[in-house]
Every structure is written in structure tokens, then in C-alpha cells.
Design a protein around this motif. Structure first.
Motif, PDB file in Angstrom:
ATOM      1  N   GLY A  42       3.870   5.159 -16.734  1.00  0.00           N
ATOM      2  CA  GLY A  42       4.055   4.113 -15.734  1.00  0.00           C
ATOM      3  C   GLY A  42       5.497   4.087 -15.253  1.00  0.00           C
ATOM      4  O   GLY A  42       5.769   4.005 -14.054  1.00  0.00           O
TER       5      GLY A  42
ATOM      6  N   LYS B 151      -6.156   1.597  10.793  1.00  0.00           N
ATOM      7  CA  LYS B 151      -6.504   0.552   9.823  1.00  0.00           C
ATOM      8  C   LYS B 151      -5.398   0.315   8.801  1.00  0.00           C
ATOM      9  O   LYS B 151      -5.174  -0.809   8.374  1.00  0.00           O
ATOM     10  CB  LYS B 151      -7.795   0.974   9.104  1.00  0.00           C
TER      11      LYS B 151
ATOM     12  N   ALA C  37       0.240   2.007  -3.891  1.00  0.00           N
ATOM     13  CA  ALA C  37       0.208   3.167  -4.785  1.00  0.00           C
ATOM     14  C   ALA C  37      -1.248   3.393  -5.172  1.00  0.00           C
ATOM     15  O   ALA C  37      -2.065   2.465  -5.120  1.00  0.00           O
ATOM     16  CB  ALA C  37       1.058   2.886  -6.009  1.00  0.00           C
TER      17      ALA C  37
ATOM     18  N   LYS D 153      -9.044   8.927   3.029  1.00  0.00           N
ATOM     19  CA  LYS D 153     -10.087   8.482   2.083  1.00  0.00           C
ATOM     20  C   LYS D 153      -9.636   7.297   1.245  1.00  0.00           C
ATOM     21  O   LYS D 153     -10.446   6.520   0.755  1.00  0.00           O
ATOM     22  CB  LYS D 153     -10.478   9.640   1.155  1.00  0.00           C
TER      23      LYS D 153
ATOM     24  N   GLY E 139       2.805  -0.712  -2.733  1.00  0.00           N
ATOM     25  CA  GLY E 139       3.733   0.365  -2.402  1.00  0.00           C
ATOM     26  C   GLY E 139       3.874   0.585  -0.901  1.00  0.00           C
ATOM     27  O   GLY E 139       4.895   1.125  -0.445  1.00  0.00           O
TER      28      GLY E 139
ATOM     29  N   PHE F  77       6.037   7.172 -13.013  1.00  0.00           N
ATOM     30  CA  PHE F  77       5.418   7.053 -11.691  1.00  0.00           C
ATOM     31  C   PHE F  77       6.221   6.081 -10.817  1.00  0.00           C
ATOM     32  O   PHE F  77       6.496   6.345  -9.648  1.00  0.00           O
ATOM     33  CB  PHE F  77       3.963   6.579 -11.839  1.00  0.00           C
TER      34      PHE F  77
ATOM     35  N   ILE G 133      -4.333   3.418  -7.038  1.00  0.00           N
ATOM     36  CA  ILE G 133      -4.770   2.679  -8.229  1.00  0.00           C
ATOM     37  C   ILE G 133      -5.540   3.595  -9.180  1.00  0.00           C
ATOM     38  O   ILE G 133      -5.428   3.474 -10.405  1.00  0.00           O
ATOM     39  CB  ILE G 133      -5.610   1.447  -7.818  1.00  0.00           C
TER      40      ILE G 133
ATOM     41  N   ALA H 160      -2.025   1.624   1.820  1.00  0.00           N
ATOM     42  CA  ALA H 160      -2.702   0.543   1.066  1.00  0.00           C
ATOM     43  C   ALA H 160      -2.194   0.448  -0.363  1.00  0.00           C
ATOM     44  O   ALA H 160      -2.896  -0.065  -1.242  1.00  0.00           O
ATOM     45  CB  ALA H 160      -4.202   0.751   1.095  1.00  0.00           C
TER      46      ALA H 160
ATOM     47  N   GLY I  33       6.462  -1.919  -8.231  1.00  0.00           N
ATOM     48  CA  GLY I  33       7.175  -0.913  -9.018  1.00  0.00           C
ATOM     49  C   GLY I  33       7.991   0.061  -8.204  1.00  0.00           C
ATOM     50  O   GLY I  33       8.634   0.958  -8.748  1.00  0.00           O
TER      51      GLY I  33
END
Ligand code: CO8
Length: 257
Positions: A76, A57, A63, A22, A108, A79, A65, A61, A139
Motif C-alpha cells: 500500500g 463520462k 486509483a 473499462k 486519485g 502504490f 480498486i 475514477a 493516498g
């Protein structure tokens, strides 16, 4: 067992597939936690790991968002550390890890691929570090590893512009080693992993450790480190078996001891 990753063992090679369709396999903290757990419990007999993404595909994509949107500074940091720790673990584990990048490898996702030892990709793959367009920087150690892999000038261009590059450009700058048609990618990764598994496991592990560690050392220290690890090979059964097999014109049987 896991919600977002699949583990499949193909003899000595284990394939870890990130599966969060998803969100194009985006990494939220649950996915990162499951990856961490899976890395601690790889099936017995695993001598090489392939990491890929579900579908045709996207590899990963980035981390997640939606999870990051409302974090404060402390959250932050936490994570970022969670992802960085998992990726460092991949980089330092004593078996080879191949990224089969089957589509988007953004943020990421690109950083995950870079934590792996070897990267190959499909023709539709896209790599990029778009973070500055979101008001953050890479990050999960992307500022460190991208510069190491493609040089500081190209790393700065990719990170400052945030613009993605296609597979052929990733190949040209050395971010990936080879490009395959999508249907052939995973098989190519598994075959490469199997060819590595035919070699002495401890020698492969020592070689990985040497290449990783020596990169950050001064020349004399790097040469000395390899020298130490080279000597250590002669304390292994694999060295005895490998050389004996060669002299007897036989195929070596390595036991990883
Ligand atoms: N996070 C969350 N959801 C995502 C992400 C993501 N990174 N990427 C895609 N999705 C979701 C979309 O929101 C969409 O959801 P929905 O169907 O509910 O609207 C679904 O996946 C499908 O995506 P699109 O409809 O956008 O598909 P497209 O084919 O149109 O576009 C793209 C595909 C180009 C990949 C596009 O989705 C995109 O640009 N995604 C974001 C890419 C990105 O910016 N990644 C970097 C994220 S930042 C990061 O990774 C930082 C790492 C370090 C973190 C440190 C933390 C402190």
C-alpha cells in the motif's frame, strides 16, 4: 506506444489523455508507469501540457480498486508512493499543466487534477475523495493539496464525508477555475495553454516555481525567493527580447533562453 495513455501534440501544447475505458480511466500501476514515462518523453517543443480523460463520462475514477484490494501495508505504501511521485512530478515540472476534467474526478482522479496547475471542468464533472468509504485515506497527496486549494474546513468535510460535489460547487469553492459544456472543454483547455505559450517560457516556469515554493515559506523568505527569481529573469534572452519588442511596438519572439 502506450496501452493506457494517448499523447497528441498541438504545436506547443501536448495533450495527455488517460484511456482505460473499462474502468472509467482508473489508475493502476501500469497507467501510472506509462504516465511517468510520458512525462519524461514529452514531444520536443512542448511548452504546456493538458491532461484529460478519454470519453465523456470520466476524467479518472480513482486509483484502481481491484489492484488495491489485496495489498498489504508495504505494498500500500509503495502504490501510494508511485502515484504521489508521478503527481509531484506534474506539480514541479517547469511547464504549466492544465487539467481538463471531463467527468468523474474521484479519489486519485481528484488528486491528479489537484497536482495540475490549473483545473477547468465540464458541466457533468464530479469531484470527490471517497476513500474513507473504502477503508483508506487519500493516498496520492490529496490530504495535503485539497486543504491548500479549498481550505482546511472544506477539505475535511469532503474527505470525512466522502461525498462527491458537482461542477458548480467545485467552482464555488475554488477547486476549479471555470466550467464548460463537455464539447467545448478540451478546446478551452488548449486555448488557455496556447495563450500561456505566447508568453516567455522561462518567465512562466519561474513564476510556477515561485508560486509553488513560496506558499510553504515564511513571508520574508517568500519575498526574498521571488526577488532572487525576478533578478534571474534579467539574465534571460526572453527578458531582453520581450522588453525590446514592447519598446519597438512589436510582437515579442521568445526562445525560452
Ligand atoms: N477502480 C477500479 N475499477 C473501477 C473504478 C476504480 N476506481 N471506478 C470504476 N471502475 C469500474 C467499475 O468496477 C466498472 O467495472 P465493470 O464494468 O467491470 O463492473 C466500470 O468501471 C464502470 O463503473 P460503474 O459500473 O460503477 O459505473 P457507474 O456509472 O455506475 O458509476 C462511479 C461510476 C460512480 C465512478 C463508480 O464506478 C465508482 O464509485 N467508482 C469508484 C470511485 C472511487 O471510489 N474512487 C476512489 C478510489 S480510491 C483512490 O482513488 C485512492 C487514491 C490513493 C491510492 C493510494 C493507494 C495506497
Amino acid at each position: 506506444m502506450y496501452n493506457y495513455i494517448k499523447i497528441e501534440q498541438k504545436q506547443a501544447v501536448t495533450v495527455l489523455t488517460i484511456s482505460a475505458p473499462k474502468s472509467l480511466n482508473a489508475l493502476n500501476s501500469t497507467v501510472l508507469g506509462e504516465m511517468d514515462d510520458a512525462l519524461s518523453h514529452l514531444p520536443e517543443g512542448t511548452r504546456a501540457l493538458v491532461i484529460t480523460g478519454d470519453g465523456e463520462k470520466s476524467f479518472v475514477a480513482g486509483a484502481d480498486i481491484s489492484e488495491m484490494a489485496n495489498l498489504n501495508e508495504e505494498q500500500g505504501f509503495a502504490f501510494g508512493k508511485k502515484g504521489a511521485d508521478v503527481f509531484r512530478r506534474i506539480e514541479t515540472m517547469p511547464i504549466p499543466v492544465i487539467a481538463a476534467v471531463n467527468g468523474f474526478a474521484l479519489g486519485g482522479g481528484c488528486e491528479l487534477a489537484m497536482a495540475c496547475d490549473i483545473r477547468i471542468c465540464s458541466t457533468n464533472a464530479k469531484f470527490g475523495q471517497p476513500e474513507v468509504g473504502l477503508g483508506i485515506i487519500p493516498g496520492f497527496s490529496g490530504t495535503y493539496r485539497l486543504a491548500k486549494l479549498v481550505g482546511m474546513g472544506m477539505a475535511k468535510q469532503l474527505i470525512f464525508t466522502g461525498k462527491p460535489i458537482k461542477a458548480d460547487e467545485a467552482l464555488r469553492i475554488g477547486l476549479v477555475n471555470a466550467v464548460y459544456e463537455q464539447p467545448e472543454l478540451l478546446n478551452a483547455a488548449v486555448q488557455m495553454a496556447e495563450s500561456i505559450c505566447a508568453n516567455a517560457p522561462l518567465a512562466v516556469a519561474y513564476a510556477k516555481e515561485c508560486i509553488n515554493k513560496e506558499y510553504d515559506l515564511k513571508a520574508d523568505d517568500a519575498v526574498a525567493y521571488e526577488n532572487k527569481m525576478f533578478g534571474r529573469c534579467f539574465a534571460t534572452e526572453d527578458q531582453k527580447n520581450g522588453m525590446k519588442a514592447f519598446l519597438n511596438k512589436e510582437k515579442p519572439a521568445f526562445n525560452g533562453k
